[in-house]
Write an enzyme that holds these catalytic residues in place. Structure first.
Site, PDB file in Angstrom:
ATOM      1  N   ASP A  52       0.880  -1.164   0.000  1.00  0.00           N
ATOM      2  CA  ASP A  52       0.000   0.000   0.000  1.00  0.00           C
ATOM      3  C   ASP A  52       0.922   1.220   0.000  1.00  0.00           C
ATOM      4  O   ASP A  52       1.674   1.438   0.950  1.00  0.00           O
ATOM      5  CB  ASP A  52      -0.872  -0.042   1.266  1.00  0.00           C
ATOM      6  N   LEU A  85       4.046   3.815 -11.516  1.00  0.00           N
ATOM      7  CA  LEU A  85       2.721   3.956 -12.125  1.00  0.00           C
ATOM      8  C   LEU A  85       1.636   3.933 -11.055  1.00  0.00           C
ATOM      9  O   LEU A  85       0.482   4.226 -11.325  1.00  0.00           O
ATOM     10  CB  LEU A  85       2.440   2.782 -13.078  1.00  0.00           C
ATOM     11  N   GLY A  86       2.009   3.554  -9.847  1.00  0.00           N
ATOM     12  CA  GLY A  86       1.023   3.289  -8.792  1.00  0.00           C
ATOM     13  C   GLY A  86       0.247   4.530  -8.377  1.00  0.00           C
ATOM     14  O   GLY A  86       0.754   5.647  -8.451  1.00  0.00           O
ATOM     15  N   GLY A  87      -0.972   4.303  -7.929  1.00  0.00           N
ATOM     16  CA  GLY A  87      -1.811   5.411  -7.469  1.00  0.00           C
ATOM     17  C   GLY A  87      -3.186   5.316  -8.084  1.00  0.00           C
ATOM     18  O   GLY A  87      -3.528   4.315  -8.715  1.00  0.00           O
ATOM     19  N   SER A 102      -5.806   6.456 -10.865  1.00  0.00           N
ATOM     20  CA  SER A 102      -5.445   6.903 -12.222  1.00  0.00           C
ATOM     21  C   SER A 102      -6.499   7.756 -12.928  1.00  0.00           C
ATOM     22  O   SER A 102      -6.346   8.068 -14.107  1.00  0.00           O
ATOM     23  CB  SER A 102      -5.130   5.682 -13.087  1.00  0.00           C
ATOM     24  N   ASN A 104      -1.287  13.938 -18.793  1.00  0.00           N
ATOM     25  CA  ASN A 104      -1.736  15.119 -19.542  1.00  0.00           C
ATOM     26  C   ASN A 104      -2.669  15.982 -18.682  1.00  0.00           C
ATOM     27  O   ASN A 104      -2.811  17.177 -18.938  1.00  0.00           O
ATOM     28  CB  ASN A 104      -2.416  14.685 -20.848  1.00  0.00           C
ATOM     29  N   HIS A 105      -3.270  15.402 -17.646  1.00  0.00           N
ATOM     30  CA  HIS A 105      -4.219  16.167 -16.845  1.00  0.00           C
ATOM     31  C   HIS A 105      -3.536  17.163 -15.906  1.00  0.00           C
ATOM     32  O   HIS A 105      -4.216  17.971 -15.280  1.00  0.00           O
ATOM     33  CB  HIS A 105      -5.171  15.217 -16.122  1.00  0.00           C
ATOM     34  N   TYR A 135      -7.000  14.979  -9.490  1.00  0.00           N
ATOM     35  CA  TYR A 135      -6.047  14.009 -10.035  1.00  0.00           C
ATOM     36  C   TYR A 135      -4.892  14.729 -10.751  1.00  0.00           C
ATOM     37  O   TYR A 135      -3.711  14.420 -10.526  1.00  0.00           O
ATOM     38  CB  TYR A 135      -6.804  13.088 -10.998  1.00  0.00           C
TER      39      TYR A 135
HETATM   40  C1  15L Z   1      -5.120   9.592 -17.637  1.00  0.00           C
HETATM   41  O1  15L Z   1      -4.284  10.203 -16.984  1.00  0.00           O
HETATM   42  C2  15L Z   1      -5.778   8.388 -17.100  1.00  0.00           C
HETATM   43  O2  15L Z   1      -4.937   7.661 -16.252  1.00  0.00           O
HETATM   44  C3  15L Z   1      -6.321   7.501 -18.182  1.00  0.00           C
HETATM   45  O3  15L Z   1      -7.198   6.585 -17.594  1.00  0.00           O
HETATM   46  C4  15L Z   1      -7.047   8.291 -19.268  1.00  0.00           C
HETATM   47  O4  15L Z   1      -8.197   8.887 -18.719  1.00  0.00           O
HETATM   48  C5  15L Z   1      -6.105   9.333 -19.826  1.00  0.00           C
HETATM   49  O5  15L Z   1      -5.576  10.135 -18.802  1.00  0.00           O
HETATM   50  C6  15L Z   1      -6.773  10.239 -20.865  1.00  0.00           C
HETATM   51  O6  15L Z   1      -6.699  11.459 -20.725  1.00  0.00           O
HETATM   52  O7  15L Z   1      -7.317   9.712 -21.828  1.00  0.00           O
END
Ligand code: 15L
Length: 270
Positions: free
Chosen positions: A52, A72-74, A76, A113-114, A137
């Protein structure tokens, strides 16, 4: 480039983790994989240790003896603050802190990208723009990038942050034509992060060679990145899928798409 001996992949049970376990097999002599849950397809020959990320002691156990980590964990996608805080803020801090204490040399951090999702689609952005997260996120990914910079600049960890678009066999819709990354191209970026001699702290966009792309990925190309995937190959299919999606006037303006329209206060944001 020199090959690292012992690699840890966190988030190994997730979709990207599952793909990478297959694609990195044999690339590094020893690969440990970890997740909070056991991957359903775990092979008998895989070195899996459950952990964990929110528990520093457990994280110290999985990073012990590693040369490099692919983190990559966490959590998403967007989620409640409690979830994001535990998995992506505390979890990410624990990962970098435990890596530093254990003398791990390199970390490749799966950013997203977010972290920059509120840039408009008519803007082309490089890696030096101010972060514009589109969700809690996205904020957690910007936090991870900042932590990576701190551990690189203060403690000499070699850190690569990948602002990943969407990892899939093909682009799923119009937005993904701009941000798609072929899994093999992601492997290339990870290998640069783990092996290139000149990495100190770098941010790369996790995207293939997409004509419709919004990101200037010259920083990755400077390190030899040569993506093979081309989203245009799949344009017709992706556009056909797009017609099945509901209209999203806010999401369609911004790079982060639905992450931008979720919880969007249109009345306060004319
Ligand atoms: C992400 O960061 C997500 O982890 C993935 O599930 C998608 O939603 C991706 O972005 C996206 O923007 O398509």
């Amino acid at each position: 480039m020199s090959i690292m001996q012992k690699i840890l992949i966190t988030g190994a049970a997730g979709d990207v983790g599952t793909r990478l376990r297959r694609l990195l097999k044999g690339v590094y002599p020893s690969i440990r994989v970890s997740d909070i849950r056991t991957p359903s397809d775990l092979g008998k020959d895989e070195d899996f240790v459950a952990a964990d990320l929110a528990d520093l002691t457990q994280v110290e156990t999985i990073v012990a003896g590693m040369d490099g980590i692919v983190h990559l964990g966490g959590f998403s996608v967007e989620g409640p603050w409690e979830t994001i805080h535990k998995s992506n803020i505390v979890g990410c801090y624990n990962l970098f802190e435990a890596a530093y204490r254990a003398g791990v040399k390199r970390v490749v951090f799966a950013s997203s990208n977010h972290a920059v999702g509120y840039y408009r689609r008519d803007q082309k952005i490089g890696v030096n723009v101010t972060v514009r997260p589109d969700s809690r996120y996205g904020v957690s990914k910007a936090f991870g990038e900042a932590l990576g910079a701190l551990y690189a600049d203060k403690h000499g960890l070699r850190v690569t942050c990948l602002r990943i678009g969407n990892v899939n066999d093909k682009p799923l819709d119009k937005r993904r034509l701009s941000i798609w990354i072929m899994p093999e191209d992601l492997v290339q970026l990870i290998r640069i992060g783990l092996e290139h001699p000149n990495i100190h702290f770098e941010i790369f966009y996790g995207a293939s060679d997409n004509t419709a792309g919004w990101w200037d990925n010259s920083n990755a190309r400077r390190f030899g990145y040569s993506p093979r995937g081309r989203s245009e190959t799949f344009r017709d299919e992706a556009m056909a899928e797009q017609t099945k999606l509901p209209p999203d006037p806010v999401g369609d303006r911004f790079q982060g798409g639905p992450f931008c329209s979720e919880e969007y206060d249109a009345d306060r944001n004319p």
